[in-house]
Design a protein around this motif. Structure first.
Motif, PDB file in Angstrom:
ATOM      1  N   LEU A 149       0.845  -1.264   0.029  1.00 45.24           N
ATOM      2  CA  LEU A 149       0.042  -0.122  -0.156  1.00 45.24           C
ATOM      3  C   LEU A 149       0.825   1.344   0.133  1.00 45.24           C
ATOM      4  O   LEU A 149       1.911   1.229   0.727  1.00 45.24           O
ATOM      5  CB  LEU A 149      -0.903   0.005   1.299  1.00 45.24           C
ATOM      6  CG  LEU A 149      -1.928  -1.115   1.306  1.00 45.24           C
ATOM      7  CD1 LEU A 149      -2.574  -0.827   2.677  1.00 45.24           C
ATOM      8  CD2 LEU A 149      -2.847  -0.825   0.440  1.00 45.24           C
ATOM      9  N   LYS A 150       0.729   2.210  -0.836  1.00 41.52           N
ATOM     10  CA  LYS A 150       1.463   3.496  -0.720  1.00 41.52           C
ATOM     11  C   LYS A 150       0.057   4.769  -1.072  1.00 41.52           C
ATOM     12  O   LYS A 150      -0.523   4.459  -1.976  1.00 41.52           O
ATOM     13  CB  LYS A 150       2.440   3.397  -1.759  1.00 41.52           C
ATOM     14  CG  LYS A 150       3.089   4.723  -1.919  1.00 41.52           C
ATOM     15  CD  LYS A 150       4.517   4.544  -2.829  1.00 41.52           C
ATOM     16  CE  LYS A 150       3.907   4.580  -4.290  1.00 41.52           C
ATOM     17  NZ  LYS A 150       5.252   4.621  -5.118  1.00 41.52           N
ATOM     18  N   THR A 151       0.498   5.820  -0.299  1.00 40.05           N
ATOM     19  CA  THR A 151      -0.216   6.906  -0.663  1.00 40.05           C
ATOM     20  C   THR A 151       0.679   7.849  -1.239  1.00 40.05           C
ATOM     21  O   THR A 151       1.627   8.039  -1.098  1.00 40.05           O
ATOM     22  CB  THR A 151      -0.558   7.529   0.896  1.00 40.05           C
ATOM     23  OG1 THR A 151       0.290   7.783   1.449  1.00 40.05           O
ATOM     24  CG2 THR A 151      -1.639   6.498   1.638  1.00 40.05           C
ATOM     25  N   GLN A 152      -0.083   8.743  -1.782  1.00 37.54           N
ATOM     26  CA  GLN A 152       0.492   9.770  -2.657  1.00 37.54           C
ATOM     27  C   GLN A 152      -0.400  11.064  -2.980  1.00 37.54           C
ATOM     28  O   GLN A 152      -1.840  10.935  -3.092  1.00 37.54           O
ATOM     29  CB  GLN A 152       0.691   9.195  -4.243  1.00 37.54           C
ATOM     30  CG  GLN A 152       1.401  10.161  -5.027  1.00 37.54           C
ATOM     31  CD  GLN A 152       1.880   9.602  -6.356  1.00 37.54           C
ATOM     32  OE1 GLN A 152       2.034   8.486  -6.591  1.00 37.54           O
ATOM     33  NE2 GLN A 152       1.677  10.405  -7.523  1.00 37.54           N
ATOM     34  N   GLU A 153       0.254  12.107  -2.585  1.00 38.44           N
ATOM     35  CA  GLU A 153      -0.580  13.516  -2.321  1.00 38.44           C
ATOM     36  C   GLU A 153      -0.473  14.130  -3.869  1.00 38.44           C
ATOM     37  O   GLU A 153       0.446  14.091  -4.662  1.00 38.44           O
ATOM     38  CB  GLU A 153      -0.042  14.658  -1.548  1.00 38.44           C
ATOM     39  CG  GLU A 153      -0.835  15.508  -1.113  1.00 38.44           C
ATOM     40  CD  GLU A 153      -0.489  16.396   0.122  1.00 38.44           C
ATOM     41  OE1 GLU A 153      -1.297  17.063   0.575  1.00 38.44           O
ATOM     42  OE2 GLU A 153       0.770  16.039   0.706  1.00 38.44           O
TER      43      GLU A 153
END
Length: 273
Positions: free
Chosen positions: A254-258
């Motif tokens: 899982l990876k978040t990106q703004e």
């Protein structure tokens, strides 16, 4: 001031600086009307134009001194020397401008714009067509001017520059200013985040039970992208992960990106097109 080619950035700058005459409305600079009180308004402004226009056979020193004289300023060699040293032009002061590189000519344009001590500096696409190293040097110059209290208005289509150095961002398109906002506030209010879900195996389509999440399946089919508002009371991420498990989909990462300023800019321009 961000905007695509032909958005009106140069036209707006030219009108504020007195190069073009406004056909309607009024423009004031520190309370001075740019038409009725042209000299007082213009004395506060320095302009670095997009195009390089210098007298080829004139020396750097004479070119900068002449511009200072156009504003009715008395001779001040010490002040001009300080400017030329700050711009790494002092050793070129006796060189003819035709002998300078493109980057040095742009520095001369900045020196001329600063020669009369303006409090507002317009930079119209100053790094268009220049190499990365020179671009970085110019932003170092901009940072120093900012520390000295000079207000800098930069027009550009290089969004990464605005994201790196701007305090406030304006977006213009088709001759209309869409917004002017503090950069941090703009990104906080309008920026979105995305959760990238790496899958253990590729899939050809998003399972029907997951349709409400409006997931995006990225090629080659091993990543799901979920967009969400990080400032909302509920992001929906926990429920999504539970539903993924129920659908028999196994995750590996899982990876978040703004969202970047570029994402916000593109969305605004599309919305107002």
């Amino acid at each position: 001031m961000l905007g695509p080619y032909g958005a009106g950035k140069t036209s707006l700058t030219s009108t504020i600086c007195g190069i073009s005459h406004p056909t309607d409305g009024t423009i004031t600079v520190s309370g001075h009307d740019v038409v009725k009180n042209y000299r007082k308004a213009r004395a506060l402004i320095g302009l670095v134009p997009q195009e390089i226009a210098l007298e080829p056979f004139e020396t750097v020193w004479n070119s900068v001194s002449f511009t200072r004289g156009l504003f009715g300023k008395s001779r001040d060699d010490a002040y001009l020397e300080t400017i030329l040293r700050q711009l790494s032009l002092w050793d070129k002061k006796d060189a003819q401008t035709k002998e300078l590189s493109g980057g040095m000519k742009r520095r001369v344009l900045i020196a001329k714009a600063l020669s009369h001590g303006p409090r507002i500096l317009f930079l119209d696409e100053p790094t268009a067509g220049v190499d990365v190293e020179l671009r970085k040097d110019m932003w170092d110059i901009v940072a120093k001017l900012k520390e000295d209290g000079v207000t800098i208005i930069l027009t550009t289509h290089y969004i990464e520059e605005a994201e790196a150095i701007a305090d406030r961002v304006g977006v213009i398109n088709q001759g209309q200013i869409l917004l002017v906002e503090d950069k941090a506030t703009l990104m906080a209010q309008m920026g979105r985040k995305q959760l990238r879900i790496a899958l253990s195996t590729q899939i050809t389509q998003v399972p029907a039970p997951l349709a409400p999440y409006d997931l995006e399946l990225a090629p080659p089919g091993d990543t799901l992208i979920y967009h969400y508002d990080a400032h909302a009371d509920r992001t929906g991420i926990t429920t999504l992960l539970n539903d993924l498990q129920k659908a028999g989909i196994t995750m590996t990462d899982l990876k978040t990106q703004e969202s970047s300023l570029e994402d916000i800019f593109v969305d605004l321009v599309k919305e107002k097109a």
